[in-house]
Design a protein around this motif. Sequence first.
Motif, PDB file in Angstrom:
ATOM      1  N   ALA A  12       0.835  -1.209   0.000  1.00 45.48           N
ATOM      2  CA  ALA A  12       0.000   0.000   0.000  1.00 45.48           C
ATOM      3  C   ALA A  12       0.865   1.252   0.000  1.00 45.48           C
ATOM      4  O   ALA A  12       1.756   1.400   0.826  1.00 45.48           O
ATOM      5  N   LYS A  13       0.624   2.115  -0.959  1.00 44.40           N
ATOM      6  CA  LYS A  13       1.393   3.364  -1.025  1.00 44.40           C
ATOM      7  C   LYS A  13       0.472   4.508  -0.631  1.00 44.40           C
ATOM      8  O   LYS A  13      -0.397   4.903  -1.397  1.00 44.40           O
ATOM      9  N   PRO A  14       0.669   5.026   0.576  1.00 44.87           N
ATOM     10  CA  PRO A  14      -0.230   6.112   1.001  1.00 44.87           C
ATOM     11  C   PRO A  14      -0.046   7.347   0.128  1.00 44.87           C
ATOM     12  O   PRO A  14       1.089   7.730  -0.169  1.00 44.87           O
ATOM     13  N   GLN A  15      -1.157   7.948  -0.302  1.00 47.43           N
ATOM     14  CA  GLN A  15      -1.059   9.173  -1.091  1.00 47.43           C
ATOM     15  C   GLN A  15      -1.052  10.347  -0.112  1.00 47.43           C
ATOM     16  O   GLN A  15      -2.093  10.887   0.246  1.00 47.43           O
ATOM     17  N   GLN A  16       0.170  10.668   0.309  1.00 42.97           N
ATOM     18  CA  GLN A  16       0.337  11.654   1.374  1.00 42.97           C
ATOM     19  C   GLN A  16       0.008  13.057   0.887  1.00 42.97           C
ATOM     20  O   GLN A  16       0.436  13.442  -0.204  1.00 42.97           O
ATOM     21  N   TYR A  36      -8.333  -3.491   4.661  1.00 46.82           N
ATOM     22  CA  TYR A  36      -8.196  -4.639   3.743  1.00 46.82           C
ATOM     23  C   TYR A  36      -8.518  -5.930   4.486  1.00 46.82           C
ATOM     24  O   TYR A  36      -9.164  -6.831   3.958  1.00 46.82           O
ATOM     25  N   ASP A  37      -8.033  -5.960   5.732  1.00 52.89           N
ATOM     26  CA  ASP A  37      -8.255  -7.149   6.549  1.00 52.89           C
ATOM     27  C   ASP A  37      -9.748  -7.343   6.812  1.00 52.89           C
ATOM     28  O   ASP A  37     -10.275  -8.443   6.736  1.00 52.89           O
ATOM     29  N   LYS A  38     -10.397  -6.227   7.063  1.00 49.28           N
ATOM     30  CA  LYS A  38     -11.830  -6.282   7.375  1.00 49.28           C
ATOM     31  C   LYS A  38     -12.641  -6.748   6.155  1.00 49.28           C
ATOM     32  O   LYS A  38     -13.494  -7.628   6.266  1.00 49.28           O
ATOM     33  N   ILE A  39     -12.356  -6.168   4.995  1.00 49.82           N
ATOM     34  CA  ILE A  39     -13.212  -6.478   3.838  1.00 49.82           C
ATOM     35  C   ILE A  39     -12.948  -7.874   3.280  1.00 49.82           C
ATOM     36  O   ILE A  39     -13.804  -8.446   2.615  1.00 49.82           O
ATOM     37  N   LEU A  47      -9.175  -3.072  -5.555  1.00 50.50           N
ATOM     38  CA  LEU A  47      -8.614  -3.151  -6.912  1.00 50.50           C
ATOM     39  C   LEU A  47      -7.359  -2.297  -7.047  1.00 50.50           C
ATOM     40  O   LEU A  47      -6.397  -2.676  -7.704  1.00 50.50           O
ATOM     41  N   TRP A  48      -7.348  -1.100  -6.361  1.00 55.10           N
ATOM     42  CA  TRP A  48      -6.228  -0.168  -6.568  1.00 55.10           C
ATOM     43  C   TRP A  48      -4.874  -0.755  -6.211  1.00 55.10           C
ATOM     44  O   TRP A  48      -3.859  -0.268  -6.655  1.00 55.10           O
ATOM     45  N   GLU A  49      -4.855  -1.814  -5.425  1.00 58.30           N
ATOM     46  CA  GLU A  49      -3.570  -2.450  -5.089  1.00 58.30           C
ATOM     47  C   GLU A  49      -3.062  -3.368  -6.207  1.00 58.30           C
ATOM     48  O   GLU A  49      -1.897  -3.733  -6.228  1.00 58.30           O
ATOM     49  N   VAL A  50      -3.959  -3.795  -7.097  1.00 55.30           N
ATOM     50  CA  VAL A  50      -3.562  -4.792  -8.105  1.00 55.30           C
ATOM     51  C   VAL A  50      -3.845  -4.344  -9.535  1.00 55.30           C
ATOM     52  O   VAL A  50      -3.545  -5.066 -10.485  1.00 55.30           O
ATOM     53  N   LEU A  51      -4.417  -3.156  -9.689  1.00 51.44           N
ATOM     54  CA  LEU A  51      -4.880  -2.724 -11.007  1.00 51.44           C
ATOM     55  C   LEU A  51      -3.812  -2.875 -12.099  1.00 51.44           C
ATOM     56  O   LEU A  51      -4.062  -3.423 -13.167  1.00 51.44           O
TER      57      LEU A  51
END
Length: 365
Positions: A12-16, A36-39, A47-51
Amino acid sequence: MTLASANRAAKAKPQQKMNARPDAKHNIKGSRAAFYDKIEKYDLAPLWEVLKDIVGKEPKSRCVPAIWKYKDVRRLMLEAGDIITAEEAERRVLVLENPALHGESRITNSLFAGIQMILPGEVAQVHQHSASAIRFVLDGEGAYTAVEGEKALMSPGDFILTPNWAPHDHGNHSGKAMLWLDVLDVPTINHFETSFAKHFDETMQNTARGDGDSLARYGSGVLPDGAPIHLKRSPVINYTYARTRPILERLRKSGDVNRYHGARVRYANPINGSWALPTMGAHLALLPKGFKGEPYRSTDGSIFVCAEGGGVTKIEDRTIEWGPNDVFIVPSWKRYSHQAGKESVLFSISDRPMQEALGIWREDA
Ligand code: GTQ
């Protein structure tokens, strides 16, 4: 936290924001990971992690280039003949496994390939399945494959169809071991989860039609009146080397030599000009002595067999040296070029008809 969600969190890359406090980064990362753990428990994923992985800019094949030397394959195949009969094995085949995909029974992502051997007196019993198969004959003379009641005698260089659901059995009345390359669309059929297969009580089919019947009927410019034009597959069972090889010679003599592929023919359905099978498309090419092909790539990973001669194929930074009956593969979208010191003949086959049917086939020439 599960492994999958931990991996996603690590990526995960936080958009600071410009003015975010230093610990905000940590908080965002932590809260994303927790989210992520919850869902995941709801079978949901971000999706944004693997797009970028699943919608690639360019094809990235899982396969690697590879060659199977016939000298080794033949020796090991004969050894297989000592440990199992064709009857016991049902099909005595050594699977050509892409080195990057061991255990997946595939040579490219979409196709299966194997070397099959039938020894004198043996029978591989009749069955049928949703997968389509082709045979490209390597070695031996006069064993048969019976397809839809046509008994096709095999000679080196013959290209033989087993369209989907066609009953087929193989046998050998000759005095020699018969070896050929099988290519099947099995990984694709299994991708769709559509595999059916059926066995029969009999060992062999009744063969009402003799060797060469379908080629004689359909392969000379006339068609039996009323021949169905909407077949998804060619009615020809055996495209013999004896008939196809002289056509390559004609093309070479008249200078019809493609700068990438050489003097090449496509195995076609004689009724409508489409591919011989809906899932797999094949060519036979003559590379004239001294041929230096220009670099080419396309989205269909291809299986090549050297039918005659010898040469080299450069696949990006790899060089593969091939001789008679060697099988090699070029993965999807890898740039390659052939060179032949002596006159050579290359058979090739790929999943191009499927890609064309979907409108996704591309080449870069
Ligand atoms: O000859 O029917 O290589 O069913 C794999 C599965 C050959 C065949 C293979 C098969 C066959």
